[in-house]
Motif scaffolding. Structure first.
Motif, short mmCIF file in Angstrom:
data_model
loop_
_atom_site.label_atom_id
_atom_site.label_comp_id
_atom_site.label_asym_id
_atom_site.label_seq_id
_atom_site.Cartn_x
_atom_site.Cartn_y
_atom_site.Cartn_z
N UNK A 49 38.29 32.52 36.65
CA UNK A 49 37.23 32.55 35.64
C UNK A 49 36.04 33.29 36.22
N UNK A 50 35.50 34.24 35.47
CA UNK A 50 34.36 35.05 35.90
C UNK A 50 33.15 34.57 35.12
N UNK A 51 32.10 34.16 35.83
CA UNK A 51 30.90 33.65 35.18
C UNK A 51 29.69 34.36 35.77
N UNK B 40 43.66 39.99 30.90
CA UNK B 40 42.21 39.94 31.08
C UNK B 40 41.59 39.55 29.75
N UNK B 41 40.93 38.39 29.71
CA UNK B 41 40.28 37.90 28.51
C UNK B 41 38.78 38.05 28.68
N UNK B 42 38.22 39.10 28.06
CA UNK B 42 36.78 39.36 28.18
C UNK B 42 36.07 38.71 27.00
N UNK B 43 35.70 37.42 27.15
CA UNK B 43 35.12 36.64 26.06
C UNK B 43 35.98 36.72 24.82
N UNK C 179 36.72 35.90 31.35
CA UNK C 179 35.26 35.93 31.38
C UNK C 179 34.82 34.72 30.56
N UNK C 180 34.28 33.73 31.24
CA UNK C 180 34.03 32.43 30.61
C UNK C 180 32.69 32.41 29.90
#
Length: 610
Positions: free
Chosen positions: A386-388, A512-515, A542-543
């Motif tokens: 998770x990227x925050x 890759x889930x970008x929002x 991307x959380x």
């Protein structure tokens, strides 16, 4: 101009059959030019001079029939012209649109509507001038050829007398043509620069006045006016060369024929034959040459220059060739690659990372602060990251780098051990799938949307993905997978679910889930993320909710400083930024509302923070 010649020749070769039909009707159109002089000579010699007016009128009647056939040929030739010109125009339009889309979707690019509008206008110019050029050239070839054949039928001597100055005029025009093209190109460029300078001055006239820069701007625009005037005068001087070639090739044969008439009569040429030769020159050769010179010098030059500018503006820069590790005959893998898999493979060898960023530096602009600086990241099989980070910290930049959409200024991006830089879109799609925040759904059946990235996906896998990610209610509402989708009728959450199922069915190992779930309620979001986490490969999210970070095996915090990566509990202890983000996510002041997956009402912050 070589590119223009090659492109036009290739387009004409692809239109061989329509060109054949056009040539056939052009031959019919040229029938009067072939027979006019001969039938006139017969009418004079065998009819009127022989005191047989009926015979003379009969020969002229045959000429009238030939003129009627020529009129039919002219009408049919213009009808065939569209089959040659319109496909040429369509190919150019597709090239312009494709080039604009490629440039607009490149990293850091912006939509270029003004450039596209200018190019599409130029496409219409090319279409019109191309049509005129085709008609002018084929008219000259058939009309002049028919007139010369007619002259030969009267007497070869006359044909030789006429052909010499005609060829001299054509050679003179051909020699001057490159200079004409150059002058026309200079004129077009000067006109464009003047338009840009004048438009900029008009747009910013208030700032110009406020800064007291009127004289500077006026001088700048004035220089462009002078340049455009010089280019126009130079182009006008080319008209003198055109007139000279017309005089030599069109009027000189007529003068030579009149001067040689007594000599020709003494050699036995009849008065009717002399008159027929004059008809061939005055009504066949001279108008055909005039139309050719004026058409090529006018529309032809605009065609060449405008098409050259379109081809130049729509030519995409060639991709740099990249050595692919593991390809047969390539030898050792270059430095910076892992040699983990052959090109085009969806997975590498055992233990090969699915994605790597090695010493990557990326900034928006030469003087801008780096968004990522000497950044390293490795994603192996089974990774769930998770990227925050706060807004603007570089989360979307990171996903763009991982997806191979953004080229770094320094460092290397590897997908399955293969450098992402220079890889074609199909190769990138085999390695990764990116689901952006604004999901794309196209008009078509629901099944076509879901199978877009994997057209051969088996029906049982499609059904399983539909139920696994929670799309079944939408399928039932629409009436099945074969139902037609109207994108505006779907809510933002429904479109995100369609995109999620589409990505889940793809063969790419890195998701890759970008929002990509920002419009879903927390339950639907958890369903989607759990589905991707259990899918073979690696997942990057991307959380935008704390729940996404809690579900991930590791969290990457980007805060504009040194990125930190680790489990949720560890980052809580190590990162003040992460603690602040978590507190914001859980705080009562967060009143963010989300739309649920069925397009229903807002979800309260308390539910969104679960």
């Amino acid at each position: 101009m070589s590119a223009v010649v090659r492109y036009t020749a290739a387009a004409l070769r692809r239109r061989a059959r329509p060109l054949g039909r056009l040539a056939g009707w052009s031959a019919a159109e040229a029938l009067p030019a072939l027979l006019a002089g001969y039938l006139t000579a017969r009418a004079v010699d065998d009819g009127f001079l022989a005191d047989r007016p009926g015979t003379g009128l009969a020969w002229l009647g045959v000429l009238a029939v030939a003129v009627g056939i020529g009129a039919v040929g002219t009408a049919r030739a213009y009808a065939c012209l569209g089959d040659v010109v319109e496909p040429f125009r369509d190919e150019l339009a597709r090239r312009v649109v494709s080039g604009a889309l490629s440039r607009s979707t490149a990293a850091g690019a912006r939509p270029e509507s003004t450039a596209v509008a200018r190019l599409t206008h130029q496409v219409e110019i090319v279409r019109d001038t191309f049509a005129g050029l085709v008609m002018v050239v084929r008219g000259f070839l058939f009309t002049a050829g028919a007139a010369l054949l007619g002259l030969v039928s009267l007497t070869p001597v006359v044909a030789g007398v006429v052909a010499v100055p005609l060829v001299a005029g054509l050679v003179l025009f051909a020699v001057a043509l490159p200079a004409m093209v150059a002058r026309q190109r200079d004129y077009v460029r000067a006109d464009e620069r003047l338009g840009e300078a004048a438009g900029g001055a008009l747009t910013g006239h208030r700032d110009v006045v406020a800064c007291g820069a009127q004289e500077i701007v006026a001088d700048r625009v004035g220089r462009q006016v002078d340049r455009q005037a010089r280019a126009e005068r130079a182009l006008a001087r080319m008209a003198a060369l055109r007139s000279l070639s017309l005089a030599v090739g069109g009027w000189l044969p007529l003068a030579v024929l009149l001067l040689a008439a007594p000599w020709l009569v003494r050699r036995g040429l009849t008065a009717g034959a002399v008159l027929g030769a004059l008809v061939y020159v005055a009504t066949g050769l001279q108008p055909a040459l005039h139309a050719l010179v004026q058409g090529v010098a006018g529309g032809g030059l605009r065609f060449a220059v405008t098409l050259d500018r379109i081809l130049t503006a729509t030519t995409l820069p060639p991709r740099e060739s990249t050595a692919r590790a593991g390809a047969p005959g390539d030898g050792p893998a270059p430095a910076g690659t892992s040699g983990c898999g052959p090109p085009g493979s969806t997975t590498g060898a055992a233990g090969c990372p699915l994605a790597e960023l090695r010493g990557v530096t990326f900034r928006y602009g030469p003087q801008a602060r780096p968004v990522l600086d000497d950044f390293d990241l490795t994603l192996s099989e089974g990774a769930h990251l998770a990227v925050v980070g706060p807004s603007g910290a570089g989360k979307s930049t990171l996903t763009g780098l991982l997806a191979g959409l953004l080229p770094p200024q320094a460092g290397t991006v590897l997908l399955g051990g293969v450098p992402a830089g220079g890889a074609d879109p199909a190769a990138l799609a085999r390695h990764r799938v990116l689901i952006p925040q604004e999901a794309y759904v196209f008009a078509g059946t629901l099944l076509e949307n879901l199978r877009y990235l994997r057209p051969a996906a088996p029906p049982d896998e499609v059904d399983a993905a539909v139920h696994r990610l929670g799309l079944a209610p939408l399928v039932r509402r629409l009436g099945g997978l074969t139902a037609t989708v109207h994108p505006p009728s779907l809510s933002a959450g429904e479109r995100q679910l369609v995109a999620a199922v589409r990505a889940h069915l793809s063969s790419a190992r890195l998701a890759i889930l970008d929002e990509a779930t920002c419009h879903l309620d927390p339950v639907a979001e958890a369903t989607v993320e759990d589905a991707f986490a259990s899918r073979p490969g690696a997942l990057v999210v991307v959380a935008h909710r704390i729940s996404s970070a809690l579900r991930a095996r590791e969290v990457l915090i980007l805060d504009g400083g040194c990125p930190l990566r680790g489990p949720h509990d560890e980052l809580l202890a190590r990162s003040a930024t992460y603690r602040e983000l978590v507190g914001h996510w859980r705080g009562p002041q967060d009143r963010t509302h989300r739309t649920d997956a069925t397009g229903g009402g807002p979800v309260p912050a308390e539910a969104a923070n679960r």
